[in-house]
Design an enzyme around this catalytic site. Sequence first.
Site, short mmCIF file in Angstrom:
data_model
loop_
_atom_site.label_atom_id
_atom_site.label_comp_id
_atom_site.label_asym_id
_atom_site.label_seq_id
_atom_site.Cartn_x
_atom_site.Cartn_y
_atom_site.Cartn_z
N CYS A 135 0.82 -1.21 0.00
CA CYS A 135 0.00 0.00 0.00
C CYS A 135 0.85 1.26 0.00
CB CYS A 135 -0.96 -0.07 1.17
SG CYS A 135 -0.75 1.16 2.38
N GLU A 208 -5.76 -3.34 -3.26
CA GLU A 208 -5.55 -1.94 -3.67
C GLU A 208 -6.36 -1.65 -4.94
OE1 GLU A 208 -4.08 0.90 -2.64
OE2 GLU A 208 -3.54 -0.05 -0.75
C1 VIB Z 1 -6.25 2.34 0.33
C2 VIB Z 1 -4.96 3.04 0.53
N1 VIB Z 1 -3.83 2.46 0.12
C3 VIB Z 1 -2.65 3.06 0.28
C4 VIB Z 1 -2.57 4.29 0.89
C5 VIB Z 1 -1.25 4.96 1.03
N2 VIB Z 1 -0.91 5.11 2.40
C6 VIB Z 1 -1.14 4.18 3.30
S1 VIB Z 1 -0.63 4.62 4.84
C7 VIB Z 1 -0.07 6.03 4.32
C8 VIB Z 1 0.59 6.93 5.25
C9 VIB Z 1 1.94 6.42 5.66
O1 VIB Z 1 2.51 5.53 4.83
C10 VIB Z 1 -0.30 6.16 2.97
C11 VIB Z 1 0.07 7.34 2.23
C12 VIB Z 1 -3.77 4.87 1.33
N3 VIB Z 1 -3.78 6.07 1.93
N4 VIB Z 1 -4.95 4.24 1.13
#
Ligand code: VIB
Length: 220
Positions: A135, A208
């Site tokens: 992610c 995702e």
């Molecule tokens: C469904 C989904 N997948 C990936 C992210 C990306 N992401 C996950 S945690 C985070 C903050 C620290 O890494 C970020 C940017 C998201 N927001 N939503």
Amino acid sequence: MSTVERLLKATEEIWAGYHEKPFVRGLGDGTLDVKKFRRYIIQDYWYLMDYTKVFAVGVAKSKSVEVMKLFAKYIQAILDGEVNVHNGYMADFGITQEELDHTPIAQDNRSYTSYMLSVAYRGGEAEVLTAIFSCAYSYEVIARQIVAERPDAPDHPLYGRWVRGYITERYTGNNVILKNMLEQLTADYTEAQLRELEEIFTACSRYEASFWDMAWEQRV
Ligand SMILES: Cc1ncc(C[n+]2csc(CCO)c2C)c(N)n1
């Protein structure tokens, strides 16, 4: 091949598909319906709450203070909104805590976070990191591709902040830290162990892809 190279190779097609998702294309060219984006931001709030818990289980599974600190730093950063692009959007859209509390988590979202949490409870440090890395890194890859196709995307009045947030040195630097740690923890992994990581990474990558479809179709 390094562990991360192997994971990315196994999921090449799924990752290539991210750039073709209508929601992602709309983010990049600025045509995305604001109502869809607003709903996505709310769903992502719930996603990030559970994602933070995955790091917390990572703390519990840590075998060294180095790994424990890595997981713990993320927990603090996400809760403080430091690496959370969404905070600004919450304010812009007038999304209150009350509205968040009254918006149920959508089914695809719940499945994804439940899966990550089950991996975290069942696995060790490297399994937790693998679930997290899919992610964290996919957002960087998506944002980079958007900028490669549309160099002016970061200037878009609404979606520019989203694009800029995931190509900052801070964000990409944190992904390098996650990657290096995953390589370090799996240096002596057997073929069977690596295959399990591949399965986790593939499942998370598919989740995702579903998240983008859920956001586009406004699935509940
Ligand atoms: C469904 C989904 N997948 C990936 C992210 C990306 N992401 C996950 S945690 C985070 C903050 C620290 O890494 C970020 C940017 C998201 N927001 N939503």
